[in-house]
Design an enzyme around this catalytic site. Structure first.
Site, short mmCIF file in Angstrom:
data_model
loop_
_atom_site.label_atom_id
_atom_site.label_comp_id
_atom_site.label_asym_id
_atom_site.label_seq_id
_atom_site.Cartn_x
_atom_site.Cartn_y
_atom_site.Cartn_z
N HIS A 1 0.83 -1.22 0.00
CA HIS A 1 0.00 0.00 0.00
C HIS A 1 0.86 1.26 0.00
CE1 HIS A 1 -3.21 2.78 0.83
NE2 HIS A 1 -2.67 3.15 1.98
N SER A 2 0.48 2.24 -0.82
CA SER A 2 1.08 3.58 -0.81
C SER A 2 2.61 3.50 -0.94
CB SER A 2 0.64 4.31 0.46
OG SER A 2 1.06 5.65 0.45
N TYR A 3 3.34 3.96 0.09
CA TYR A 3 4.81 3.96 0.02
C TYR A 3 5.37 2.53 -0.04
CZ TYR A 3 9.41 6.07 0.55
OH TYR A 3 10.70 6.51 0.31
N THR B 1 -1.92 -0.91 -3.84
CA THR B 1 -3.10 -0.09 -3.55
C THR B 1 -2.65 1.35 -3.34
OG1 THR B 1 -2.99 -0.61 -1.17
CG2 THR B 1 -4.38 -2.01 -2.54
#
Length: 281
Positions: free
Chosen positions: A199-201, A227
């Protein structure tokens, strides 16, 4: 305080509800040096078929969490990785949960004793004692004021970074954490197929892992679910072979008002982007 309570509670759920084991890193750490940890299922390294690896994003979140805001405002199922972990284990996967934001510990700064300047003077003892008393009272008032002004900071802290995670820079980072866990755990696992959810980073950390260990990742990883990933193949200087592999093996579900799995246009020549079926709030 809420952050500490939530983190501790989620860690307890990972161990008690999900039956994961907390594994200290570096693997060869001495008793006295700073340590971090990850969580693994009992069969994470021995499962011959499938392994699921979960990587959260940046900020205050820790292992087992996706979004602190969702944990507080909605529920644990929305904001933690626990539903992913339980479903993966039910479907026969081994599981490894990374902890990429836990790269240092905070300890109280040692106090440096202040030498009294009056010791070497020719002042009478009574005068020195009066000056020392005034100095102590001044310090006491200043400390009281600082505590009143900033009650959360009663002690001055310093950060001790964890050895062996800082393989690229002086300080630990999520990217370095991912490479370290790959080298010492994921690459050593018996699983024929490895799957990532990032997710993200965490997506950026996975791309960095690919850049550093391209051949190994390609030989072991089957698919990657991203995501709202913030990776950027141009800024990270991911080569053509990596971009081609990502187009075939990765998908990035992004916040969108479009129906779930609707294709979303991307400016980057890497993996497909599709709608996650909801807007980012």
């Amino acid at each position: 305080m809420d952050n500490i309570i939530i983190t501790k509670y989620v860690y307890e759920l990972l161990e008690k509800d999900c039956n994961l084991k907390k594994i200290s890193i570096p693997v060869d750490a001495t008793e006295s040096e700073p340590k971090s940890f990850i969580f693994m299922s009992e069969d994470a390294l021995t499962n011959p078929q499938k392994l699921m690896v979960l990587i959260h994003g940046s900020g205050v979140v820790r292992a087992g969490q996706w979004a602190r805001r969702l944990i507080i405002n909605e529920d644990l199922d929305s904001g933690t990785q626990i539903p992913f972990i339980k479903r993966a284990m039910d479907e026969g996967y081994g599981v490894i949960v990374l902890n990429p934001n836990e790269n240092y510990i905070e300890v109280e700064k040692p106090k440096i004793p202040v030498q009294s300047s009056s010791d070497s003077s020719d002042e009478p003892a009574e005068k020195r004692e009066r000056k020392d008393k005034v100095s102590k009272e001044t310090k006491k008032r200043r400390d009281f004021y600082e505590k009143y002004r900033n009650p959360q900071r009663e002690k001055e802290m310093m950060q001790l970074y964890i050895r062996d995670i800082d393989i690229f820079q002086e300080n630990g980072s999520p990217e370095e954490h991912a490479v370290y866990v790959w080298d010492h755990f994921i690459a050593q696992s018996a699983a024929e197929k490895v799957f990532f959810v990032a997710h993200s980073y965490g997506g950026l950390a996975f791309v960095e892992l690919m850049i550093q260990r391209e051949a190994d990742v390609k030989s072991k990883v089957t698919a990657v679910a991203l995501t709202d990933s913030v990776h950027n193949v141009w800024h990270q200087e991911a080569g053509k072979t990596i971009r081609e592999w990502m187009r075939e093996n990765c998908c990035n579900w992004v916040s969108s008002s479009e129906p779930l799995d609707t294709s979303v246009e991307s400016m980057l020549p890497d993996c497909p982007r599709v709608s996650a079926g909801q807007k980012k709030e």
